[in-house]
Design a protein around this motif. Structure first.
Motif, short mmCIF file in Angstrom:
data_model
loop_
_atom_site.label_atom_id
_atom_site.label_comp_id
_atom_site.label_asym_id
_atom_site.label_seq_id
_atom_site.Cartn_x
_atom_site.Cartn_y
_atom_site.Cartn_z
N SER A 315 0.82 -1.22 0.00
CA SER A 315 0.00 0.00 0.00
C SER A 315 0.86 1.27 0.00
CB SER A 315 -0.93 0.01 1.21
OG SER A 315 -0.15 0.19 2.37
N MET A 316 2.15 1.11 0.14
CA MET A 316 3.04 2.30 0.20
C MET A 316 3.55 2.63 -1.20
SD MET A 316 5.20 1.25 3.60
CE MET A 316 6.45 2.52 3.44
N ALA A 317 3.39 3.90 -1.59
CA ALA A 317 3.76 4.29 -2.96
C ALA A 317 5.27 4.15 -3.21
CB ALA A 317 3.34 5.73 -3.20
N ASN A 318 6.06 4.29 -2.16
CA ASN A 318 7.52 4.32 -2.36
C ASN A 318 8.20 3.04 -1.84
OD1 ASN A 318 7.03 4.79 0.31
ND2 ASN A 318 8.71 6.25 0.56
N ALA A 319 7.41 1.97 -1.63
CA ALA A 319 8.02 0.72 -1.14
C ALA A 319 7.91 -0.35 -2.22
CB ALA A 319 7.31 0.27 0.13
N HIS A 320 8.91 -1.19 -2.29
CA HIS A 320 8.96 -2.24 -3.32
C HIS A 320 9.27 -3.57 -2.64
CE1 HIS A 320 9.20 0.98 -6.34
NE2 HIS A 320 9.88 1.58 -5.40
N LEU A 321 8.40 -4.52 -2.86
CA LEU A 321 8.53 -5.81 -2.19
C LEU A 321 9.30 -6.80 -3.06
CD1 LEU A 321 7.59 -7.61 0.21
CD2 LEU A 321 5.60 -8.19 -1.18
N HIS A 322 10.24 -7.49 -2.44
CA HIS A 322 11.01 -8.54 -3.14
C HIS A 322 10.99 -9.78 -2.26
CE1 HIS A 322 12.80 -5.69 -6.06
NE2 HIS A 322 12.63 -4.83 -5.07
N LEU A 323 10.22 -10.79 -2.65
CA LEU A 323 10.19 -12.05 -1.91
C LEU A 323 10.97 -13.10 -2.68
CD1 LEU A 323 6.49 -12.09 -0.62
CD2 LEU A 323 8.57 -11.61 0.70
N TYR A 324 11.55 -14.05 -1.94
CA TYR A 324 12.48 -15.01 -2.56
C TYR A 324 11.88 -16.41 -2.74
CZ TYR A 324 15.66 -11.41 -0.63
OH TYR A 324 16.28 -10.24 -0.27
N ASP A 325 10.56 -16.56 -2.48
CA ASP A 325 9.94 -17.88 -2.64
C ASP A 325 10.56 -18.90 -1.69
OD1 ASP A 325 8.21 -19.71 -3.67
OD2 ASP A 325 9.24 -20.02 -5.58
N LYS A 326 10.73 -18.47 -0.43
CA LYS A 326 11.30 -19.37 0.58
C LYS A 326 10.29 -19.58 1.70
CE LYS A 326 15.85 -18.41 1.65
NZ LYS A 326 17.01 -17.47 1.85
N ALA A 327 10.34 -20.77 2.29
CA ALA A 327 9.44 -21.07 3.41
C ALA A 327 9.92 -20.34 4.66
CB ALA A 327 9.40 -22.57 3.66
#
Ligand code: AMP
Length: 361
Positions: A315-327
């Motif tokens: 929801s934050m305009a200036n945030a970027h999410l990077h997930l690594y597909d890890k448990a």
């Protein structure tokens, strides 16, 4: 080109994400097909995975300084491997790394190699306390380290090393922890990112601020000079990271990594060319990209152990999410959040909004 990566973790994943727009293809040698890189390219997991990777690739790189050097030596006879064997050999052993710093007049903590309890007694006599005992190889995120404050801890400290070769380092009283990331190509071109400030908790990186605030231009220049000396000495092609302590008496180098680094993840949105893209450009013989920051400030918050409320991030305009597909697993790096900001106020407010991803305090 076809880029082969030894390893299939999040660094390989982000290298591939950066390399596809340049029309490169990717292959990985890993242990199982559910690793973070697995769906990002050809995944070789059989007994002959390294041979299959070499058959696939035009150039090979690696994700970790713990990569088997004998494998790299063998592969180098067939196709280019970057960074150089010397970079890998040096950075996988804290003693060799420190010896190189000394040889090149790069300030580092005083140290002694330790192979027995008696060695440790002698080393404490030379270096004094407090000091940190570390395994010479294979330590990361503070694993294999013992902070010694008192001589009564000598037996306990040595026992915790499980008999492996170790190094005793004098404790550095630092103001801040910084790192410098740079890239060198085959034609001796260099690009440097800004020094960044790193905050650790239980020895795991939690927050990077880029650029580090209140850094004198001379300090940046000094760090770049150390960096260039190391890049040249090791004939390093690709990204190199050095971790530094900022002290009352200037910079002290802690350690280096022959690869893209967690403290450079901010560069995905925070710099004109990310560390990942620049590494790929360097090893595939393409011109290096500009490293200028895209915003006045960037920050990187690691997602550790639990994924948490990612809707806040989205929801934050200036945030970027990077997930690594890890448990999810305790202390495991599962992803990171990059923030870009045009003022200190915006930076601090954004970090505040992400408090649940940071350890208390
Ligand atoms: P390392 O694995 O060498 O990066 O060490 C992990 C963390 O331990 C560093 O980020 C520092 O916070 C701390 N540390 C390591 N070596 C020293 C040292 N010689 N003096 C003070 N703190 C250190």
């Amino acid at each position: 080109m076809k880029v082969g990566v030894l390893g299939a973790g999040q660094l390989g994943r982000m290298l591939a994400i950066a390399g596809y727009p340049l029309n490169h293809q990717f292959g990985f040698s890993g242990n199982s097909d559910d690793e973070p890189s697995a769906l990002l390219g050809h995944m070789f997991i059989d007994n002959d995975s390294v041979k299959s990777l070499v058959d696939f690739a035009d150039v090979i790189t690696y994700e970790s300084e713990n990569t088997d050097i004998e494998i790299v030596k063998e592969i180098s006879k067939i196709i280019p491997v970057y960074p150089s064997e010397k970079s890998l050999f040096t950075t996988q052993h804290r003693g060799r790394e420190k010896a190189l710093f000394e040889q090149l007049d790069i300030p580092c903590a005083p140290y002694q190699m330790v192979n027995s309890e008696q060695d440790l007694i002698d080393a404490v006599g030379v270096i004094g306390l407090p000091a940190i005992l570390k395994t010479a190889t294979e330590g990361y995120d503070g694993k294999g380290q013992f902070l010694m404050r008192d001589e009564s801890q000598i037996s306990e400290a040595w026992a915790s090393m499980n008999g492996v070769e170790s190094i005793l380092e004098g404790f550095v009283n630092f103001k801040r922890e910084l790192s410098l990331i740079a890239v060198r190509d085959k034609d001796n071109n260099y690009k440097y990112y800004s020094l960044v400030e790193n905050t650790h908790h239980n020895s795991i990186l939690r927050l990077t601020i880029a650029p580090a605030q209140a850094i004198d231009a001379e300090v940046q220049k000094t760090a770049e000079r150390y960096m260039q000396t190391l890049l040249d000495e090791m004939n390093h092609i690709g990204v190199l990271t050095i971790e530094l302590f900022e002290t009352e008496n200037g910079l002290v180098v802690n350690e280096m990594a022959p690869r893209v680094h967690n403290s450079g993840h901010w560069s995905i949105e925070g710099a004109n060319t990310s560390q990942f893209e620049n590494h790929i450009r360097a090893i595939t013989g393409q011109p290096l990209g500009d490293t200028t920051p895209t915003h006045q400030f960037s920050a990187m918050v690691n997602i550790i152990g639990k994924i948490g409320k990612i809707d806040t991030v989205l929801s934050m305009a200036n945030a970027h999410l990077h997930l690594y597909d890890k448990a999810e697993r305790i202390n495991r790096k599962l992803g990171h959040i990059n923030i870009t900001a045009n003022s200190e106020q915006e930076l601090n407010d954004s970090i505040q909004q992400l408090q649940e991803f940071l350890p208390e305090g």
